[in-house]
Every structure is written in C-alpha cells, then in structure tokens.
Design an enzyme around this catalytic site. Structure first.
Site, PDB file in Angstrom:
ATOM      1  N   CYS A 196      43.848  19.692 -72.538  1.00  0.00           N
ATOM      2  CA  CYS A 196      44.182  20.686 -71.700  1.00  0.00           C
ATOM      3  C   CYS A 196      43.291  21.840 -71.019  1.00  0.00           C
ATOM      4  CB  CYS A 196      45.424  21.391 -72.090  1.00  0.00           C
ATOM      5  SG  CYS A 196      46.789  21.758 -70.727  1.00  0.00           S
TER       6      CYS A 196
ATOM      7  N   HIS B 202      49.415  17.035 -73.262  1.00  0.00           N
ATOM      8  CA  HIS B 202      49.316  17.373 -74.562  1.00  0.00           C
ATOM      9  C   HIS B 202      49.609  15.921 -75.636  1.00  0.00           C
ATOM     10  CE1 HIS B 202      48.579  21.538 -74.480  1.00  0.00           C
ATOM     11  NE2 HIS B 202      49.124  21.495 -73.469  1.00  0.00           N
TER      12      HIS B 202
ATOM     13  N   GLU C  42      48.994  15.735 -78.532  1.00  0.00           N
ATOM     14  CA  GLU C  42      49.663  16.272 -79.997  1.00  0.00           C
ATOM     15  C   GLU C  42      51.215  16.631 -79.846  1.00  0.00           C
ATOM     16  OE1 GLU C  42      48.083  18.335 -77.852  1.00  0.00           O
ATOM     17  OE2 GLU C  42      48.917  20.242 -78.229  1.00  0.00           O
TER      18      GLU C  42
END
Ligand SMILES: NC(=O)CC[C@H](N)C(=O)O
Length: 362
Positions: free
Chosen positions: A250, A334, A336
């Site tokens: 990001c 993202h 994650e």
C-alpha cells in the site's frame, strides 16, 4: 440511548448532515472517506492508514458484534491492527448498542468514548457516499454546538511521522532477518512475516536502513500522501542500488514507486473495501483483495526495468509493481487482509523465496 447529543457533519462544499453522537463529544475535522466492506470495523478503526480520515462504512448497521478484548501475544495485540483507534471519527447509518460475539468485551460506543474518538449515527450514509463518488474526496468536520472548528487536510503534512514507532522493536526468532519500515504498520503484516520463519526488526519511518545487514526490507502501509514521506523515499532509493529483496504494501508500494522515479496521484474517491478484483497483466486469474487507499501509482511513469504487477479490474488503475530482474515488488492492496479475503497472502511466500534465493547465491 436517551439524551444523546446531536452534532452536524459539515462537508467542504457546504452540505450538512445531522446525526446523533454515540462516541466522544468533540468537534473534529479530516478527509471523509467511505468503505464498502460489510465487516471489520475493529480492524479498520485501528489501521494507522486511516489517520486523519473520517470513516463512513456503507454497510447500514454497525456495532452488532461489539469490540474484541485487548489481548497481547509476543508484544502484538491479537485482535486489533495497532494499539489504538487511528481514524478521526466514525459516521454510520444505524448503530447497534446491543452486541453479541464470542470475543466481544464492550460496545463500539464505549470503545469510541474510551479512546476519545467521535462517532455519529443516523446519517444517510447512502446519500453521503453518492456525494463523495460524484464530487470526489472531500474534507469534512463534525461540529458539536458551540465548538466551531476549521477544516483540516491530512494530506498536506507528513502524518506518517505521527503513527510510526518511535523506537526499534524486535519480534520472533526466525531464520531470515527482515527490517520492517514502520510507516504505520498493520499488525497482521507482522503476524504474516512471523509465520514464515522471519525475525522482524521494526524501525521508525525515517531510520536509515540502507546499510543494514539483513535478508530483506519490508515497506509498510501508512496514512496520507506518499509524496510527503521524503526521507523514507530517499532511503529506499539507496537500497534499490543493491540486490536486497524489498517488498511493499500500500503506502510501501507507493514509496517504492516514487523511489524508483515514478509518480503517484490522488484517486477521485479511493478504493476501500473487501471485494476489489485485481489481475496480473497477461494472466487470466482474478484475485479478490482487501483495499484501503486514496492514492495510486501512475504506471505510465514507471521507469525502465519496472513493470506493473497487478491491475484493478474495476477501473484499470495500478495495483502493484515489480522490477524486471531485481527482487523488488509491491502491492497496492492488502495481502495480509485483516479484515478481508486472503487470496493474495502467497505474496509473503514470494518474498521469502526471494530471500532464500539470495541466500543460496551469496
Ligand atoms: N493503506 C495504505 O497504506 C494507504 C496508503 C496511502 N495513504 C493512500 O491513501 O493511498
């Protein structure tokens, strides 16, 4: 829910919405952004990337699963993405003060009050979102009677400095040593690294990591305009002259691009949701990703030897870049998740493979 105070949300174009306060009673200002994920408010509110922003979930009822307990494991909060709420305020349609979840400990309203963060319900979030989509991102302020304030634009200063760690911290005892440049890191990035035999050295945003003896460098997510984060960009530039693997997420993706010499620009209203489709150029597989960004890389400005790694299927904007032959890559979304889909968590494995390959070639 009786005797609750009213407050106004005032947009920079003069539009006014009246709502009812269920959080801390204080006038505040920031950039008003909407997100269309249906769940995940504990994670979003504690995501440091939302610093300076007034969050507007479009899902109509918020609060019904409460707020998780504040439990820590190996120095990391287990259920939040950082140690506190970072967004400036929360604007919702319908607030559920009653909540139910195996892990909930308090209501959303209690949490907002504890952390001194304002929240308004009873706002027509559909009308507000339509306005932001048509006009583009806008500044806004929540005003309580007798507490007039000015508009504040978080993109005009380096707010990364306000959310980064002030000191160096180490996590895990893995084989590979990774320097994590904390520009406002979400804890799930650290959790995803720790799961992969990695020792994480978390350093401040302006730490000079270019001379560090390590296996890889990780550039975290973070708030605000990437162009404001000049010192980190300078340090990344030095590392791009070496062969140390670098991965970014990001803001980290945007900083990598700027260090390589490309430009970033502000999107009309950003991508904030759990269902953003991305594809790799030349491939037919689509990944569903979690996103939260207001800026993007202008991939027409990518220098020689760099290429797009992912593209957003909705609007064609860039969603990641990589170097053509050096071990540098990054994603705008993202991998994650937390919250959101985990389709792209394999990118952390790719990072480990690049560190492994460098070990073998050393
Ligand atoms: N989640 C992030 O890292 C956001 C990056 C940057 N602040 C943006 O809005 O585009």
């Amino acid at each position: 829910m009786q005797n609750l105070k009213k407050a106004r949300l005032v947009l920079e174009d003069g539009t006014i919405f009246e709502g009812t306060s269920f959080g801390y009673e204080k006038s505040v200002s920031g950039e008003v952004v909407f997100y269309t994920a249906m769940t995940g408010y504990p994670e979003s509110l504690t995501d440091p990337s939302y610093k300076g922003q007034i969050l507007v979930p479009t899902y109509p009822m918020i609060g019904n699963y409460g707020v998780p307990k504040d439990a820590y494991q190996e120095g990391l909060s287990q259920f939040f993405e950082s140690d506190k709420i970072h967004c400036t305020a929360l604007i919702i349609s319908d607030y559920s003060s009653e909540y139910s979840h195996w892990n909930s400990q308090k209501s959303l309203g209690e949490w907002l009050k504890d952390q001194k963060v304002p929240g308004l319900f009873g706002i027509d979030t559909r009308a507000l979102t339509k306005k932001l989509r048509e006009h583009g991102a806008m500044l806004g302020k929540i005003v309580f009677a007798g507490q007039e304030i000015d508009f504040y634009d978080p993109n005009k200063e380096n707010i990364v400095a306000q959310v980064s760690t002030p000191d160096i911290k180490e996590y895990g005892k893995g084989k590979y040593k990774v320097v994590l440049v904390d520009c406002g890191v979400k804890y799930n990035i650290i959790r995803c690294l720790l799961k992969r035999d990695i020792t994480v050295k978390r350093v401040p945003w302006n730490y000079d990591f270019s001379q560090e003896d390590c296996d890889g460098i990780f550039l975290s997510n973070g708030p605000g305009d990437p162009a404001q984060c000049r010192e980190t960009i300078e340090n990344i530039r030095k590392v791009l002259d070496t062969d140390t693997p670098v991965m970014g997420i990001c803001l980290g993706n945007q900083l990598m691009a700027r260090a390589a010499g490309a430009d970033t620009y502000k999107l009309k209203y950003g991508h904030r949701s759990h269902n953003q489709p991305v594809m790799q150029p030349g491939q037919s597989r689509c990944y569903i990703t979690s996103q939260n960004h207001g800026f993007a890389i202008d991939d027409k400005t990518l220098p020689e030897n760099w290429e797009p790694l992912f593209v957003n299927v909705n609007d064609g904007t860039n969603e990641g870049i990589c170097h053509k032959y050096k071990p540098f890559f990054s994603a705008q979304f993202h991998p994650e998740a937390s919250s959101g889909p985990v389709d792209t968590e394999y990118l952390f494995d790719l990072f480990v493979e690049k560190m492994k390959a460098r070990h073998i070639n050393k």
